[in-house]
Design a protein around this motif. Sequence first.
Motif, short mmCIF file in Angstrom:
data_model
loop_
_atom_site.label_atom_id
_atom_site.label_comp_id
_atom_site.label_asym_id
_atom_site.label_seq_id
_atom_site.Cartn_x
_atom_site.Cartn_y
_atom_site.Cartn_z
N ARG A 1 0.77 -0.68 0.09
CA ARG A 1 0.09 0.47 -0.13
C ARG A 1 1.18 1.54 -0.46
O ARG A 1 1.43 1.19 0.75
N LYS A 2 0.17 1.98 -0.73
CA LYS A 2 1.37 3.91 -1.07
C LYS A 2 0.77 4.26 -0.37
O LYS A 2 -0.58 4.95 -1.31
N ASP A 3 1.10 5.22 0.80
CA ASP A 3 0.20 6.01 1.24
C ASP A 3 0.30 7.61 0.37
O ASP A 3 1.26 7.89 -0.47
N LYS A 4 -0.45 8.01 -0.38
CA LYS A 4 -1.44 8.77 -1.12
C LYS A 4 -1.13 10.26 -0.32
O LYS A 4 -1.39 10.22 1.30
N THR A 5 -0.44 11.38 -0.26
CA THR A 5 -0.70 12.53 -0.81
C THR A 5 -1.84 13.41 -0.80
O THR A 5 -2.20 12.73 -1.95
N PRO B 1 -5.93 11.84 2.88
CA PRO B 1 -4.19 11.88 2.33
C PRO B 1 -3.67 12.51 3.77
O PRO B 1 -3.81 13.47 3.99
N HIS B 2 -2.42 11.89 3.92
CA HIS B 2 -1.12 12.13 4.16
C HIS B 2 -0.56 13.49 3.72
O HIS B 2 -0.53 14.35 2.58
#
Length: 79
Positions: free
Chosen positions: A3-7, A76-77
């Motif tokens: 999983r890739k954190d989305k900004t 999102p981050h």
Amino acid sequence: MARKDKTVFDIRELVRQLRLGHKERAIGRQMGFHRRTIRKYSELAEHCGWLEEGAALPDPEVISKAIQEMMPDSTPHEI
């Protein structure tokens, strides 16, 4: 795939690519997002009018606020 954190900047780039007419699969390959994730944010962008011709790209603050209001589980981050 992990999983890739989305900004908010990732989402802004996703909106930019959608406006250029790029396909979900191509965006997914380039950005490392699943097509369902792209579709989810595409629906948000459509609802908010971000994909309309001549509309300015939304600011990160606008994106963050829209996500918090419409997708409380997908915040999102920030960078």
